[in-house]
Motif scaffolding. Sequence first.
Motif, PDB file in Angstrom:
ATOM      1  N   LYS A   7       2.495   2.274   6.812  1.00  0.00           N
ATOM      2  CA  LYS A   7       3.129   1.578   7.806  1.00  0.00           C
ATOM      3  C   LYS A   7       4.510   1.311   7.593  1.00  0.00           C
ATOM      4  O   LYS A   7       4.901   1.125   6.420  1.00  0.00           O
ATOM      5  N   VAL A   8       5.193   0.980   8.706  1.00  0.00           N
ATOM      6  CA  VAL A   8       6.929   0.499   8.630  1.00  0.00           C
ATOM      7  C   VAL A   8       6.852  -0.905   8.809  1.00  0.00           C
ATOM      8  O   VAL A   8       6.566  -1.423   9.848  1.00  0.00           O
ATOM      9  N   TYR A   9       7.707  -1.689   8.010  1.00  0.00           N
ATOM     10  CA  TYR A   9       7.772  -3.083   8.240  1.00  0.00           C
ATOM     11  C   TYR A   9       9.368  -3.483   8.305  1.00  0.00           C
ATOM     12  O   TYR A   9      10.187  -2.870   7.622  1.00  0.00           O
ATOM     13  N   PHE A  10       9.311  -4.649   8.900  1.00  0.00           N
ATOM     14  CA  PHE A  10      10.630  -5.286   8.832  1.00  0.00           C
ATOM     15  C   PHE A  10      10.634  -6.824   9.155  1.00  0.00           C
ATOM     16  O   PHE A  10       9.701  -7.286   9.764  1.00  0.00           O
ATOM     17  N   GLY A  11      11.624  -7.367   8.482  1.00  0.00           N
ATOM     18  CA  GLY A  11      11.887  -8.992   8.929  1.00  0.00           C
ATOM     19  C   GLY A  11      11.543  -9.722   7.651  1.00  0.00           C
ATOM     20  O   GLY A  11      10.916  -9.386   6.798  1.00  0.00           O
ATOM     21  N   SER A  12      11.897 -11.320   7.791  1.00  0.00           N
ATOM     22  CA  SER A  12      11.734 -12.080   6.839  1.00  0.00           C
ATOM     23  C   SER A  12      11.022 -13.171   7.310  1.00  0.00           C
ATOM     24  O   SER A  12      11.530 -13.977   7.843  1.00  0.00           O
ATOM     25  N   PRO A  13       9.724 -13.387   7.313  1.00  0.00           N
ATOM     26  CA  PRO A  13       8.861 -12.613   6.740  1.00  0.00           C
ATOM     27  C   PRO A  13       8.469 -11.257   7.317  1.00  0.00           C
ATOM     28  O   PRO A  13       8.532 -11.082   8.749  1.00  0.00           O
ATOM     29  N   ALA A  14       8.334 -10.268   6.497  1.00  0.00           N
ATOM     30  CA  ALA A  14       8.083  -8.714   7.174  1.00  0.00           C
ATOM     31  C   ALA A  14       6.775  -8.671   7.956  1.00  0.00           C
ATOM     32  O   ALA A  14       5.728  -9.115   7.467  1.00  0.00           O
ATOM     33  N   GLU A  15       6.986  -8.202   8.952  1.00  0.00           N
ATOM     34  CA  GLU A  15       5.713  -7.686   9.972  1.00  0.00           C
ATOM     35  C   GLU A  15       6.066  -6.002  10.295  1.00  0.00           C
ATOM     36  O   GLU A  15       7.004  -5.746  10.053  1.00  0.00           O
ATOM     37  N   ASP A  16       5.026  -5.711  11.186  1.00  0.00           N
ATOM     38  CA  ASP A  16       5.250  -4.407  11.780  1.00  0.00           C
ATOM     39  C   ASP A  16       6.393  -4.142  12.412  1.00  0.00           C
ATOM     40  O   ASP A  16       7.037  -5.114  13.256  1.00  0.00           O
ATOM     41  N   ALA A  17       7.303  -3.165  12.058  1.00  0.00           N
ATOM     42  CA  ALA A  17       8.753  -3.014  12.469  1.00  0.00           C
ATOM     43  C   ALA A  17       8.612  -3.111  14.125  1.00  0.00           C
ATOM     44  O   ALA A  17       9.854  -3.462  14.529  1.00  0.00           O
ATOM     45  N   GLN A  18       7.737  -2.395  14.597  1.00  0.00           N
ATOM     46  CA  GLN A  18       7.707  -2.203  16.255  1.00  0.00           C
ATOM     47  C   GLN A  18       7.630  -3.425  16.739  1.00  0.00           C
ATOM     48  O   GLN A  18       8.417  -3.925  17.636  1.00  0.00           O
ATOM     49  N   VAL A  19       6.800  -4.173  16.187  1.00  0.00           N
ATOM     50  CA  VAL A  19       6.426  -5.557  16.652  1.00  0.00           C
ATOM     51  C   VAL A  19       7.665  -6.373  16.601  1.00  0.00           C
ATOM     52  O   VAL A  19       8.397  -7.295  17.426  1.00  0.00           O
ATOM     53  N   LYS A  20       8.223  -6.349  15.289  1.00  0.00           N
ATOM     54  CA  LYS A  20       9.383  -7.110  14.981  1.00  0.00           C
ATOM     55  C   LYS A  20      10.593  -6.824  15.933  1.00  0.00           C
ATOM     56  O   LYS A  20      11.231  -7.847  16.286  1.00  0.00           O
ATOM     57  N   LYS A  21      10.744  -5.587  16.167  1.00  0.00           N
ATOM     58  CA  LYS A  21      11.893  -5.210  17.123  1.00  0.00           C
ATOM     59  C   LYS A  21      11.512  -5.819  18.476  1.00  0.00           C
ATOM     60  O   LYS A  21      12.458  -6.115  19.095  1.00  0.00           O
ATOM     61  N   LYS A  22      10.500  -5.728  18.931  1.00  0.00           N
ATOM     62  CA  LYS A  22       9.947  -6.321  20.266  1.00  0.00           C
ATOM     63  C   LYS A  22      10.286  -7.863  20.430  1.00  0.00           C
ATOM     64  O   LYS A  22      10.955  -8.399  21.330  1.00  0.00           O
ATOM     65  N   GLU A  23       9.952  -8.172  19.376  1.00  0.00           N
ATOM     66  CA  GLU A  23      10.235  -9.832  19.369  1.00  0.00           C
ATOM     67  C   GLU A  23      11.721 -10.156  19.323  1.00  0.00           C
ATOM     68  O   GLU A  23      12.187 -11.203  20.013  1.00  0.00           O
ATOM     69  N   GLY A  65       0.914  -1.174  -0.149  1.00  0.00           N
ATOM     70  CA  GLY A  65      -0.033  -0.147   0.064  1.00  0.00           C
ATOM     71  C   GLY A  65       0.629   1.360   0.062  1.00  0.00           C
ATOM     72  O   GLY A  65       1.882   1.373   0.328  1.00  0.00           O
ATOM     73  N   ALA A  66       0.283   2.407  -0.411  1.00  0.00           N
ATOM     74  CA  ALA A  66       0.848   3.577  -0.529  1.00  0.00           C
ATOM     75  C   ALA A  66       1.754   4.097   0.763  1.00  0.00           C
ATOM     76  O   ALA A  66       1.153   3.902   1.797  1.00  0.00           O
ATOM     77  N   ASN A  67       2.816   4.705   0.453  1.00  0.00           N
ATOM     78  CA  ASN A  67       3.739   5.186   1.560  1.00  0.00           C
ATOM     79  C   ASN A  67       4.159   4.370   2.547  1.00  0.00           C
ATOM     80  O   ASN A  67       4.649   4.606   3.583  1.00  0.00           O
ATOM     81  N   ALA A  68       4.033   2.756   2.151  1.00  0.00           N
ATOM     82  CA  ALA A  68       4.884   1.877   3.183  1.00  0.00           C
ATOM     83  C   ALA A  68       6.203   1.997   3.149  1.00  0.00           C
ATOM     84  O   ALA A  68       6.769   2.545   2.158  1.00  0.00           O
ATOM     85  N   VAL A  69       6.746   1.515   4.219  1.00  0.00           N
ATOM     86  CA  VAL A  69       8.289   1.808   4.129  1.00  0.00           C
ATOM     87  C   VAL A  69       8.711   0.259   4.559  1.00  0.00           C
ATOM     88  O   VAL A  69       8.010  -0.168   5.679  1.00  0.00           O
ATOM     89  N   VAL A  70       9.616  -0.357   3.983  1.00  0.00           N
ATOM     90  CA  VAL A  70       9.937  -1.612   4.217  1.00  0.00           C
ATOM     91  C   VAL A  70      11.615  -1.684   4.331  1.00  0.00           C
ATOM     92  O   VAL A  70      12.401  -1.335   3.524  1.00  0.00           O
ATOM     93  N   TYR A  71      12.046  -2.207   5.537  1.00  0.00           N
ATOM     94  CA  TYR A  71      13.454  -1.969   5.962  1.00  0.00           C
ATOM     95  C   TYR A  71      14.220  -2.968   5.393  1.00  0.00           C
ATOM     96  O   TYR A  71      13.771  -3.870   4.925  1.00  0.00           O
ATOM     97  N   ALA A  72      15.569  -2.590   5.401  1.00  0.00           N
ATOM     98  CA  ALA A  72      16.616  -3.460   4.654  1.00  0.00           C
ATOM     99  C   ALA A  72      16.383  -4.954   4.848  1.00  0.00           C
ATOM    100  O   ALA A  72      16.243  -5.348   6.053  1.00  0.00           O
ATOM    101  N   GLN A  73      16.634  -5.772   3.711  1.00  0.00           N
ATOM    102  CA  GLN A  73      16.775  -7.403   3.837  1.00  0.00           C
ATOM    103  C   GLN A  73      15.371  -7.929   4.439  1.00  0.00           C
ATOM    104  O   GLN A  73      15.407  -9.276   4.657  1.00  0.00           O
TER     105      GLN A  73
END
Lengths: 314, 314, 314
Positions: free
Chosen positions: B282-298, B263-271
């Motif tokens: 929203k901002v995403y991270f991980g493989s598989p990608a998920e909400d970056a904040q949730v992923k960082k907490k994980e 979706g428009a203006n989403a940001v997906v972090y490296a790798q």
Amino acid sequence: MKFPQPVTVAWIADLINAEAIGDASMNAYGINEIHKVEDGDLCFVDHPKYYDKCLNSNATHIIINTKEVTVPAGKTLLVVAEPFEAYLTIVNHFRPFTAAVKSVSDTAVIGEGTVIMPNVFIGKDVKIGSNCVIHPNVSLLDYTEIGNNVVIQAGTVIGSDAFYYNTKKNRDVWYRRMQSCGNVLIEDDVEIGAGCTIDRGVTASTRIGAGTKIDNMVHIGHDTNVGKNCLFAAQVGIAGATTIEDGVVLWGQVGVSKTLTIGANAVVYAQSGVPASLEGGKVYFGSPAEDAQVKKKELVWVKRIPELWKKVME
Amino acid sequence: MKFPQPVTVAWIADLINAEAIGDASMNAYGINEIHKVEDGDLCFVDHPKYYDKCLNSNATHIIINTKEVTVPAGKTLLVVAEPFEAYLTIVNHFRPFTAAVKSVSDTAVIGEGTVIMPNVFIGKDVKIGSNCVIHPNVSLLDYTEIGNNVVIQAGTVIGSDAFYYNTKKNRDVWYRRMQSCGNVLIEDDVEIGAGCTIDRGVTASTRIGAGTKIDNMVHIGHDTNVGKNCLFAAQVGIAGATTIEDGVVLWGQVGVSKTLTIGANAVVYAQSGVPASLEGGKVYFGSPAEDAQVKKKELVWVKRIPELWKKVME
Amino acid sequence: MKFPQPVTVAWIADLINAEAIGDASMNAYGINEIHKVEDGDLCFVDHPKYYDKCLNSNATHIIINTKEVTVPAGKTLLVVAEPFEAYLTIVNHFRPFTAAVKSVSDTAVIGEGTVIMPNVFIGKDVKIGSNCVIHPNVSLLDYTEIGNNVVIQAGTVIGSDAFYYNTKKNRDVWYRRMQSCGNVLIEDDVEIGAGCTIDRGVTASTRIGAGTKIDNMVHIGHDTNVGKNCLFAAQVGIAGATTIEDGVVLWGQVGVSKTLTIGANAVVYAQSGVPASLEGGKVYFGSPAEDAQVKKKELVWVKRIPELWKKVME
């Protein structure tokens, strides 16, 4: 690499300034790395750790930096101070790097019905079968051999030098290239995407098996042996001397380490990293890659840590 | 792909040796895949699982390997044993692959103020707008259309064939290429880095929206639709038929799977790896990608497992 | 970038239509980014957040969009509404983009014993040392400087423009390129694989240190400074303005973020992602990368979650 015609051990000894031990009138038929070497070939070794392995390999003639070894019957030693330099001397003699003066070498052989698009480079002794399409800006470097009905998309490089170095950290330049004298063999019905790179074998061949299809920006290292009817998605990278058996599917951005084997019909999901051999017929995921079902369960377990923490705290 | 001019169903039936069922005097205007097909177009289907979907698509004329289906009113069937082969016959008729004889095709149109650097290939019917810079060793393959103020860095390939195969594992060659007859559309003010590859659409267009900037070694698959003002860092890979809405930012080495939407203006972090659609903004991270904040907490929770273990053991 | 000869501040003010504050008879010697700028150079700043940093940098002459600042002694201000546009005007004046008319520029200097293979592009003022091999379809763009004994495999691009944009989301086109006027410096004994891309510095140099060996499809961003005797495996990506010290080893598909430092002799395992600086002399793994031993233990801990769960449930 086989020599164009056999030479005597005495002749080699003279070329590389070696002391020959054993029957110097014997013939040498080629030079190869320890895992590729055949009866009648030369091989070189410079580290005591590998002396025994090399002496007991298929090599008939061993270029070595010691006399203090037991030579198996029917073999010869060629003793020099720097076996690696001797290897380079032999390779440079039989396969000297030559500056191309034309985009398509006069010694290249191109089959009937094959289309070579503009801005393609075709090097020395390249052989291309019939009904192939070689798209613009492709580079087919010296000694590459291509079967029939092969398509190579634009910008791809076939036959670049192996990324393979002799390392000594007490030199000013730590890494010295082990010059490649092998080639790339591409079998019938292979299709290779745009912007790919396939390195030649160091002394033998990098092979892409019949019917295999490769997407864009895939890198395949030296001496890797890819089976038939494999499917590699974009940005896959495969290191050197790896064996990929028939029917293997690698999804996008998968990385495969060197010298391992991926068994027939294995499937590896996108972005996985393969550090060790994988059994055929199974599906893998993760970096490091493991059974995809196991990995998926693990991802679920990780999500349950906060719940577990809460239970423990209660 | 639209035909240069309409042809009758009878004419098509003759070309592909089909039995026409329905009004064979109707016009056919083009041929397209099921998700791209428009009123008046042909479409093909060879698997019973997709018969209904194809019959009820926008296609007016269906190339099919059975008569045992109910034909919707106003549509025609073209019955053949091998619909995939019929598709190839039609594509080869209207867009035959032709061997280029020059680096810049005579049918290419190049706008005012546009600079074409040396060693560039420009294929058949390519259109380039004004004030563009096409750097050395770029390949712009047949039918590519480029707007104004576009910059394409060296070595990039635009319009390579789709990585899209008809698979039958009971054949000797499992994978047969579904020949591409689409193209690539690059809108105004797009800039594309060095060593990129953008595949053409299978039957329609791969699109890069106005103002989008793409770093080096980015791969974009066939029929992917990239919006305006996106930013893709180096080594990003996007599979086929994906939709990337306006203003999306993908950082380095991100991988995006096929047919999904970001979706428009989403940001997906490296790798990160994107296996399924992502909501915009929203901002995403991980493989598989998920909400970056949730992923960082994980990632923090994972670090706490040893502590948790210790607590449980006590 | 240094100017070919010094110019006065008055001359610059005239070129960019600026109001000069301070001694306009002073000389300006070049223009550079804030972290590269030297005594006597120009620098530009357009955001109040960076006013102080720029005024107190090594720059002697500051192109700025305000007069409401305190000018350090011995410095000048050049006041304009749009400092970014002024930067572009200066760069375009001293290093205008020029359309090449030949594959090898007349101003290129090529050393003795160097082999240039067919289909290579060599731009304006490129310098290549002696005994190099430049393989087919390589692009060496304007101002690139290459030492002795350098090998560049086929299809590689050296000196592509930086992926570096001025961003304003209230414009129609959000991203406007900050035009590169720097170059790439490749020192002696470097070897670069096939299909690589190395971007030029924005105002200074991207450097590859002596003896470093780079495998295929490696991307190196603008202004990155790579030390001596590094080893980068295939498909590594390094973002802009990063420092990689001597002897660093990056295995396949590693991604490195911008402006950070990787210390000497660090080793980063395959597919790792480096978001922040790493100390030298250690081994790293993971995305984000951490100490390899710690990361490996973590992978084992994750496997133990189900056992932990069971214990807690009991």
